[in-house]
Structures are given as structure tokens and as C-alpha cells.
Design a protein around this motif. Structure first.
Motif, short mmCIF file in Angstrom:
data_model
loop_
_atom_site.label_atom_id
_atom_site.label_comp_id
_atom_site.label_asym_id
_atom_site.label_seq_id
_atom_site.Cartn_x
_atom_site.Cartn_y
_atom_site.Cartn_z
N ASP A 149 -13.45 0.53 -4.80
CA ASP A 149 -13.77 -0.89 -5.01
C ASP A 149 -12.53 -1.73 -4.68
N TYR A 150 -12.47 -2.24 -3.45
CA TYR A 150 -11.31 -3.02 -3.01
C TYR A 150 -11.38 -4.45 -3.54
N GLN A 151 -10.21 -5.00 -3.82
CA GLN A 151 -10.10 -6.41 -4.14
C GLN A 151 -9.91 -7.21 -2.85
N ASP A 152 -10.03 -8.50 -2.96
CA ASP A 152 -9.74 -9.39 -1.83
C ASP A 152 -8.25 -9.69 -1.82
N LEU A 173 4.27 -7.19 -3.53
CA LEU A 173 3.15 -6.56 -2.84
C LEU A 173 3.64 -5.79 -1.62
N ILE A 174 2.93 -4.71 -1.30
CA ILE A 174 3.19 -3.95 -0.08
C ILE A 174 2.00 -4.12 0.84
N ALA A 175 2.26 -4.50 2.09
CA ALA A 175 1.20 -4.62 3.10
C ALA A 175 1.40 -3.52 4.13
N ALA A 176 0.34 -2.77 4.43
CA ALA A 176 0.41 -1.67 5.40
C ALA A 176 -0.16 -2.15 6.73
N ASP A 177 0.66 -2.13 7.76
CA ASP A 177 0.25 -2.59 9.08
C ASP A 177 0.05 -1.39 10.00
N GLY A 178 -1.20 -0.90 10.07
CA GLY A 178 -1.48 0.21 10.98
C GLY A 178 -1.21 1.58 10.42
N ALA A 228 -6.12 -3.94 -2.02
CA ALA A 228 -6.94 -5.05 -1.54
C ALA A 228 -7.09 -4.96 -0.03
N LYS A 229 -8.19 -5.52 0.47
CA LYS A 229 -8.44 -5.56 1.91
C LYS A 229 -8.26 -6.99 2.43
N ALA A 230 -7.63 -7.09 3.60
CA ALA A 230 -7.45 -8.37 4.28
C ALA A 230 -8.26 -8.36 5.56
N THR A 231 -9.15 -9.33 5.72
CA THR A 231 -9.94 -9.43 6.95
C THR A 231 -9.03 -9.63 8.15
#
Length: 322
Positions: A149-152, A173-178, A228-231
Motif C-alpha cells: 500500500d504505497y503513499q502519495d 527522505l530518500i528518493a530512488a532514481d532508477g 511513496a510513489k511519485a508519478t
């Protein structure tokens, strides 16, 4: 004394009566060409053809595990893998066990853990398990895992900033790019949990998802760290910067060494790229700083999850001494 046949006497011959040939014509007609072996239902070639067709159908139905869109049902197969997943706290939906399975310590532990966690356990034939797992090596046990269940991403970043007060630590926050390897993602989630991070952001496409493999690698941290998922990752980074975050990217050729990162005490989004391609061009353009970790020249680069762990440790150390 028996009378002998007289010369010239005729004897009645046995056989078909005159005109009977038409009655047997149908029996003399052929049945057409012999069907191929794979078309005869009783032949082993037919069964083999059906098995291949079922396998191909299962492969088309098998869920994608690369994070392209919402993650569907995931399966853990094999006794060791299922046991490790249950011990790691992977949320299980159903356990399928082969009928008349040979019991060993692993199977006993699996059944006990499922009973304690109230996970439904169903018996299935070996053929049914083969079809369910698309002929993977399951050793008689298959664990079905529900979708994560991902958050926005934008909502997560905004809520962390809204809940902040003067005495609380800045959001991190950590953002994963690829990042496409679920083991790498699981290790990143584990590091975020270990060093008081607030969450992980994944792009909607071209990214690993929180599958059973990621759950296992995180050692249960996926239950504590929101993902969380980013469009659109670059748009999410723009929104974060508008809300007061600073965005820093990790790259071996960065202009700032990690020990000199002055932004460590600010609200941060740390972006890590894949090992092969690194940060994408658009993500790099949205970073306030590109940070590199000093390493020996003989080593070209660090594993993505290792780089995140080192960076989070340094950020936690600087925040503790601030």
C-alpha cells in the motif's frame, strides 16, 4: 452305411448372398489420415503440448515485479525463501502447501509461523502449485503476498513538513532514481529505518517495488518506513523544494564531499541513482548540491544501498552534534 455323394451332385456353398456387397461398403471406407500425436488426447505428446500452453498462459499472467504501475500479487516459493519471508515479517495473504508434503523442520516452522500470524493455509496438489508458481521450484510451499500500500509522494513530503515544530528534527527522505533491484531497495529501506529517515520515494516507472524480495532484504523495516510513489519524480522534487526541502544527489563526481555537507541539518531529500547510469539528467538539474563520498581511487563506485547507508549515517551524526 452313409451314402456317398453321387457324381454331378451340387453342394450348397456358404458365403454372402447375392447383392450383399452394398451392405458392407461403409465398413470398407477409410477413416481419413491418422491424427498427429500431439492431437490425440491419450498420447503423451498431447499432454506435453497442453503443459506448454498452460505454462505460456501463466507467464503472460504473472505479475510484473519491476515497479511499472501498481504491484500485483507476489509469490514466494521454496522452503527456505518462505521461511525467511515469514521470519522477516513479510505480510502474507495465503500459504499453499502440497498435499502429503514431506515434513521437515522448515515446513514445521512455516506452518507454526503461519498459525501464529493467522495466515490461511490451503492444501494443493503438486500440479496446482506448478501452475500457481509458473513452474518455479517451490518444494511444496508457495506464499502469496498482497500488494504493498504505497503513499502519495507529494502528500508524504507535505505532511512531514506540516507536522514539524521548532523542537523536532528536520524531515529526511530518500528518493530512488532508477533503482530496479528489489534487494537494493530493501537494503535502502533498512538503512532509512536505522538512521531515523522518514520515508522512501519511488518513481512510478522504471523502479523496483516493495515486493517480497524487498521485504525480506529490509529485515522487516518495510513495516516501519513509509514508501511513496511519485508519478513524476522531477515534479515531486520541485514540489519538495517549494515546501522548504533541499534536494541533494549522490554521485561519484559531485562538487561537495559528504563530510562538508552543510545542508545536513536542513529538511532534506537525498536522491540516489542506479549503479550503472547514476542520476538522470533532469534529476541532476533539480538538485541543490551533488554530493560524493570520498573513497579509495581503486574503487570506482559504491553499491547504491551502501552509499545511502553511509550518507544517512553522516547526516545523523551532524544532526546529533548540531
Amino acid at each position: 452305411m452313409a451314402q456317398k455323394n453321387r457324381p454331378g451332385a451340387t453342394r450348397k456353398k456358404k458365403g454372402p448372398v447375392v447383392g450383399s456387397g452394398g451392405q458392407r461398403r461403409k465398413g470398407l471406407e477409410g477413416r481419413g489420415p491418422t491424427p498427429k500425436a500431439e492431437d490425440r488426447v491419450y498420447h503423451k505428446a498431447y499432454k506435453a503440448k497442453q503443459a506448454v500452453a498452460r505454462k505460456q498462459q501463466n507467464l503472460h499472467r504473472r505479475p510484473s515485479r519491476t515497479g511499472a504501475g501498481p504491484i500485483k500479487e507476489d509469490l514466494v516459493t521454496g522452503r527456505n525463501a518462505v521461511l525467511e519471508a515469514l521470519r522477516a515479517g513479510v505480510p502474507a495473504k495465503t500459504l499453499f502447501v502440497a498435499t502429503k508434503i514431506e515434513m521437515d523442520d522448515r515446513v514445521k516452522d512455516i506452518l507454526q509461523l503461519c498459525a501464529e500470524a493467522q495466515v490461511p493455509t490451503l492444501e494443493a496438489s503438486r500440479g496446482e502449485l506448478d501452475r500457481l508458481s509458473a513452474d518455479a521450484i517451490h518444494q511444496g510451499v508457495v506464499l502469496q503476498v498482497p500488494p504493498y500500500d504505497y503513499q502519495d509522494a507529494d502528500e508524504l513530503a507535505a505532511s512531514l513538513m506540516a507536522d514539524r515544530d521548532e523542537d523536532s528534527r528536520p524531515p529526511l527522505l530518500i528518493a530512488a532514481d532508477g533503482i530496479t533491484d528489489p534487494r537494493n531497495l530493501g537494503a535502502i529501506i533498512r538503512s532509512v529505518s536505522a538512521f531515523a529517515g522518514d520515508g522512501v520515494i519511488l518513481p512510478e516507472r522504471r523502479s523496483a517495488g516493495v515486493t517480497a524480495t524487498a521485504w525480506k532484504t529490509s529485515s522487516g523495516a518495510a513495516a516501519r518506513v513509509p514508501v511513496a510513489k511519485a508519478t513524476n519524480l522531477t515534479r515531486t522534487l520541485e514540489n519538495c523544494k517549494k515546501q522548504g526541502y533541499f534536494v541533494v544527489g549522490l554521485d561519484g563526481g559531485g562538487d561537495v564531499d559528504l563530510p562538508q555537507l552543510e545542508l545536513a541539518t536542513e529538511p532534506l531529500v537525498v536522491v540516489v541513482g542506479s549503479e550503472g547510469k547514476g542520476l538522470s539528467r533532469l534529476v541532476t538539474e533539480h538538485c541543490d548540491a551533488i554530493v560524493s563520498i570520498p573513497i579509495e581511487s581503486a574503487m570506482e563506485s559504491l553499491n547504491a544501498s551502501m552509499a545511502v547507508g553511509i550518507t544517512l549515517y553522516e547526516i545523523a551524526r551532524r544532526r546529533a552534534s548540531a
